[in-house]
Design a protein around this motif. Structure first.
Motif, PDB file in Angstrom:
ATOM      1  N   LEU A 130       4.445   9.706  13.226  1.00 46.20           N
ATOM      2  CA  LEU A 130       4.079   9.078  14.496  1.00 46.20           C
ATOM      3  C   LEU A 130       4.420   9.990  15.662  1.00 46.20           C
ATOM      4  CD1 LEU A 130       3.194   6.664  16.248  1.00 46.20           C
ATOM      5  CD2 LEU A 130       5.544   5.812  16.074  1.00 46.20           C
ATOM      6  N   LEU A 131       5.608  10.580  15.631  1.00 41.54           N
ATOM      7  CA  LEU A 131       6.017  11.480  16.715  1.00 41.54           C
ATOM      8  C   LEU A 131       5.071  12.665  16.822  1.00 41.54           C
ATOM      9  CD1 LEU A 131       8.093  12.155  18.882  1.00 41.54           C
ATOM     10  CD2 LEU A 131       9.451  13.332  17.129  1.00 41.54           C
TER      11      LEU A 131
ATOM     12  N   SER B 228       0.837  -1.195   0.000  1.00 39.85           N
ATOM     13  CA  SER B 228       0.000   0.000   0.000  1.00 39.85           C
ATOM     14  C   SER B 228       0.876   1.251   0.000  1.00 39.85           C
ATOM     15  CB  SER B 228      -0.904   0.009   1.235  1.00 39.85           C
ATOM     16  OG  SER B 228      -0.133   0.172   2.413  1.00 39.85           O
ATOM     17  N   ALA B 229       0.218   2.399  -0.134  1.00 40.50           N
ATOM     18  CA  ALA B 229       0.942   3.673  -0.109  1.00 40.50           C
ATOM     19  C   ALA B 229       1.615   3.899   1.240  1.00 40.50           C
ATOM     20  CB  ALA B 229      -0.021   4.823  -0.418  1.00 40.50           C
ATOM     21  N   VAL B 230       0.978   3.427   2.300  1.00 39.19           N
ATOM     22  CA  VAL B 230       1.577   3.575   3.633  1.00 39.19           C
ATOM     23  C   VAL B 230       2.829   2.705   3.744  1.00 39.19           C
ATOM     24  CG1 VAL B 230       1.169   3.375   6.108  1.00 39.19           C
ATOM     25  CG2 VAL B 230      -0.689   4.077   4.598  1.00 39.19           C
ATOM     26  N   HIS B 231       2.782   1.494   3.197  1.00 39.22           N
ATOM     27  CA  HIS B 231       3.962   0.633   3.212  1.00 39.22           C
ATOM     28  C   HIS B 231       5.115   1.258   2.430  1.00 39.22           C
ATOM     29  CE1 HIS B 231       1.086  -2.454   4.542  1.00 39.22           C
ATOM     30  NE2 HIS B 231       2.136  -3.142   4.949  1.00 39.22           N
ATOM     31  N   ARG B 232       4.797   1.919   1.305  1.00 40.47           N
ATOM     32  CA  ARG B 232       5.844   2.455   0.428  1.00 40.47           C
ATOM     33  C   ARG B 232       6.389   3.788   0.907  1.00 40.47           C
ATOM     34  NH1 ARG B 232       2.004   0.859  -3.474  1.00 40.47           N
ATOM     35  NH2 ARG B 232       1.460   3.061  -3.781  1.00 40.47           N
ATOM     36  N   ALA B 233       5.714   4.437   1.831  1.00 43.69           N
ATOM     37  CA  ALA B 233       6.171   5.745   2.298  1.00 43.69           C
ATOM     38  C   ALA B 233       7.536   5.627   2.978  1.00 43.69           C
ATOM     39  CB  ALA B 233       5.147   6.336   3.270  1.00 43.69           C
ATOM     40  N   PRO B 234       8.403   6.638   2.834  1.00 44.24           N
ATOM     41  CA  PRO B 234       9.723   6.596   3.478  1.00 44.24           C
ATOM     42  C   PRO B 234       9.605   6.417   4.982  1.00 44.24           C
ATOM     43  CG  PRO B 234       9.618   8.372   1.865  1.00 44.24           C
ATOM     44  CD  PRO B 234       8.219   7.839   2.006  1.00 44.24           C
ATOM     45  N   ALA B 235      10.472   5.599   5.539  1.00 44.58           N
ATOM     46  CA  ALA B 235      10.383   5.266   6.963  1.00 44.58           C
ATOM     47  C   ALA B 235      10.578   6.497   7.838  1.00 44.58           C
ATOM     48  CB  ALA B 235      11.412   4.194   7.307  1.00 44.58           C
ATOM     49  N   HIS B 236      11.507   7.379   7.467  1.00 42.79           N
ATOM     50  CA  HIS B 236      11.758   8.535   8.335  1.00 42.79           C
ATOM     51  C   HIS B 236      10.559   9.475   8.380  1.00 42.79           C
ATOM     52  CE1 HIS B 236      12.830  10.038   4.342  1.00 42.79           C
ATOM     53  NE2 HIS B 236      12.706  11.263   4.805  1.00 42.79           N
TER      54      HIS B 236
ATOM     55  N   ALA C 213       4.649  -0.210  12.998  1.00 43.94           N
ATOM     56  CA  ALA C 213       5.374  -1.482  12.963  1.00 43.94           C
ATOM     57  C   ALA C 213       4.801  -2.425  11.915  1.00 43.94           C
ATOM     58  CB  ALA C 213       5.327  -2.136  14.345  1.00 43.94           C
ATOM     59  N   ALA C 214       3.483  -2.370  11.704  1.00 45.12           N
ATOM     60  CA  ALA C 214       2.854  -3.272  10.741  1.00 45.12           C
ATOM     61  C   ALA C 214       3.139  -2.875   9.300  1.00 45.12           C
ATOM     62  CB  ALA C 214       1.345  -3.317  10.972  1.00 45.12           C
ATOM     63  N   THR C 215       3.486  -1.624   9.064  1.00 48.48           N
ATOM     64  CA  THR C 215       3.679  -1.145   7.692  1.00 48.48           C
ATOM     65  C   THR C 215       5.137  -0.834   7.364  1.00 48.48           C
ATOM     66  OG1 THR C 215       3.213   1.128   8.423  1.00 48.48           O
ATOM     67  CG2 THR C 215       1.367  -0.164   7.583  1.00 48.48           C
ATOM     68  N   THR C 216       6.053  -1.130   8.280  1.00 52.69           N
ATOM     69  CA  THR C 216       7.457  -0.794   8.071  1.00 52.69           C
ATOM     70  C   THR C 216       8.339  -1.933   8.549  1.00 52.69           C
ATOM     71  OG1 THR C 216       6.866   1.502   8.605  1.00 52.69           O
ATOM     72  CG2 THR C 216       9.195   1.004   8.351  1.00 52.69           C
ATOM     73  N   GLU C 217       9.235  -2.390   7.680  1.00 53.66           N
ATOM     74  CA  GLU C 217      10.182  -3.418   8.065  1.00 53.66           C
ATOM     75  C   GLU C 217      11.147  -2.873   9.115  1.00 53.66           C
ATOM     76  OE1 GLU C 217      10.544  -6.496   7.452  1.00 53.66           O
ATOM     77  OE2 GLU C 217       9.616  -7.013   5.533  1.00 53.66           O
ATOM     78  N   PRO C 218      11.601  -3.737  10.054  1.00 54.80           N
ATOM     79  CA  PRO C 218      12.530  -3.252  11.092  1.00 54.80           C
ATOM     80  C   PRO C 218      13.771  -2.575  10.530  1.00 54.80           C
ATOM     81  CG  PRO C 218      11.703  -5.422  11.659  1.00 54.80           C
ATOM     82  CD  PRO C 218      11.212  -5.128  10.281  1.00 54.80           C
ATOM     83  N   GLN C 219      14.347  -3.151   9.465  1.00 58.08           N
ATOM     84  CA  GLN C 219      15.551  -2.546   8.905  1.00 58.08           C
ATOM     85  C   GLN C 219      15.255  -1.183   8.286  1.00 58.08           C
ATOM     86  OE1 GLN C 219      18.552  -3.644   9.439  1.00 58.08           O
ATOM     87  NE2 GLN C 219      17.645  -5.330  10.585  1.00 58.08           N
ATOM     88  N   GLU C 220      14.045  -1.013   7.750  1.00 60.70           N
ATOM     89  CA  GLU C 220      13.670   0.290   7.223  1.00 60.70           C
ATOM     90  C   GLU C 220      13.516   1.308   8.355  1.00 60.70           C
ATOM     91  OE1 GLU C 220      10.145  -0.186   4.960  1.00 60.70           O
ATOM     92  OE2 GLU C 220      11.071  -1.406   3.398  1.00 60.70           O
ATOM     93  N   LEU C 221      12.987   0.870   9.484  1.00 61.62           N
ATOM     94  CA  LEU C 221      12.884   1.761  10.641  1.00 61.62           C
ATOM     95  C   LEU C 221      14.258   2.219  11.113  1.00 61.62           C
ATOM     96  CD1 LEU C 221      10.077   0.144  12.837  1.00 61.62           C
ATOM     97  CD2 LEU C 221      10.021   2.381  11.719  1.00 61.62           C
ATOM     98  N   LEU C 222      15.197   1.273  11.172  1.00 63.85           N
ATOM     99  CA  LEU C 222      16.551   1.620  11.607  1.00 63.85           C
ATOM    100  C   LEU C 222      17.203   2.584  10.624  1.00 63.85           C
ATOM    101  CD1 LEU C 222      17.708  -1.928  12.761  1.00 63.85           C
ATOM    102  CD2 LEU C 222      17.043  -0.003  14.215  1.00 63.85           C
ATOM    103  N   ALA C 223      17.002   2.347   9.316  1.00 61.97           N
ATOM    104  CA  ALA C 223      17.553   3.260   8.315  1.00 61.97           C
ATOM    105  C   ALA C 223      16.905   4.643   8.430  1.00 61.97           C
ATOM    106  CB  ALA C 223      17.335   2.692   6.920  1.00 61.97           C
ATOM    107  N   GLY C 224      15.611   4.669   8.752  1.00 64.22           N
ATOM    108  CA  GLY C 224      14.932   5.944   8.944  1.00 64.22           C
ATOM    109  C   GLY C 224      15.467   6.700  10.145  1.00 64.22           C
ATOM    110  N   LEU C 225      15.765   5.982  11.236  1.00 64.18           N
ATOM    111  CA  LEU C 225      16.339   6.627  12.412  1.00 64.18           C
ATOM    112  C   LEU C 225      17.727   7.176  12.110  1.00 64.18           C
ATOM    113  CD1 LEU C 225      15.227   4.072  15.158  1.00 64.18           C
ATOM    114  CD2 LEU C 225      14.323   6.375  14.781  1.00 64.18           C
ATOM    115  N   GLU C 226      18.502   6.447  11.328  1.00 61.49           N
ATOM    116  CA  GLU C 226      19.817   6.955  10.921  1.00 61.49           C
ATOM    117  C   GLU C 226      19.668   8.236  10.098  1.00 61.49           C
ATOM    118  OE1 GLU C 226      21.850   3.854   8.848  1.00 61.49           O
ATOM    119  OE2 GLU C 226      22.857   3.155  10.670  1.00 61.49           O
ATOM    120  N   ARG C 227      18.684   8.236   9.215  1.00 64.82           N
ATOM    121  CA  ARG C 227      18.474   9.421   8.375  1.00 64.82           C
ATOM    122  C   ARG C 227      18.027  10.619   9.205  1.00 64.82           C
ATOM    123  NH1 ARG C 227      15.412   9.384   2.502  1.00 64.82           N
ATOM    124  NH2 ARG C 227      15.972  11.525   1.909  1.00 64.82           N
TER     125      ARG C 227
END
Length: 222
Positions: free
Chosen positions: A29-30, A15-23, A127-141
């Motif tokens: 969310l914040l 979905s569009a939510v899944h494809r959205a950039p993690a950051h 968490a349901a729409t973002t892979e863990p590794q994508e979350l970590l990459a988003g936090l790095e960004r």
């Protein structure tokens, strides 16, 4: 270590939510959580708007609502605290269903329950729409300190390992006829928890030594 690692909270989709950039999802969310927390506790119409926004996002993501709702069990401690709050708080008293409770405690308990539920639902949706590794990459960004990102990365990678170790210990206890039925068995569970902590700590030490022997310098390779 370099392989992808899925997570039980993630729901595979396109979905569009899944494809959205993690950051961007992390920032959304914040912002949502800050807005919910800043909402006065008697603005129930605003809470309804927050919930409607969540429902729309979940609908767009095509994640089954039951998939998210089943995982809200993590909120149980907050629910118990919110239920107890009207009985332990001080101040003017009021009657609810024939029971006298604190009015301030009742209002605070309802606000805590509503805000906590909205925050948990929003986090589970992320968490349901973002892979863990994508979350970590988003936090790095988002310029989160590299050491914190690495700690989170190892936590994600080894959570299933530690959970599997705990399940094997439970099976071993049951195979020997142990069944925790009353407080007399709590010392055995406490010793099992201590053994699990020691095993996890030793595993972490071995992994760290293995990383150093392979040239680890404080930053994970891509």
């Amino acid at each position: 270590m370099g392989a992808g690692h899925g997570h039980k909270l993630h729901f595979h989709g396109h979905s569009a939510v899944h494809r959205a950039p993690a950051h961007l999802k992390i920032l959304a969310l914040l912002a949502f959580v800050i807005t919910v927390v800043a909402t006065p506790r008697d603005w129930y119409a605003a809470y309804a708007v927050h919930l409607a926004v969540l429902v729309v996002v979940i609908g767009v993501s095509r994640v089954p609502p039951t998939y998210v709702l089943k995982r809200t069990v993590v909120e149980v401690p907050f629910v118990l605290f919110a239920v107890l709050l009207p009985f332990v708080a001080q101040g003017p008293r009021t009657e609810v269903l024939g029971v006298t409770v604190s009015q301030h405690g009742l209002e605070a308990g309802i606000a805590l329950l509503v805000k906590g539920t909205l925050g948990v639902l929003a986090s589970l949706t992320l968490a349901a729409t973002t892979e863990p590794q994508e979350l970590l990459a988003g936090l790095e960004r988002l310029r989160l300190p590299n050491q914190l990102v690495q700690i989170m990365s190892f936590m994600v990678r080894y959570l299933d390992v530690v959970t599997g170790e705990m399940q094997r210990m439970r099976v071993a206890r049951e195979a020997r006829g142990f069944n925790a039925r009353d407080p007399r068995h709590w010392p055995v569970l406490a010793r099992s928890a201590g053994a699990l902590f020691i095993r996890s700590y030793e595993r972490g030490e071995r992994v760290h030594l293995a990383m150093l022997s392979r040239g680890y310098t404080g930053r994970m390779p891509r």
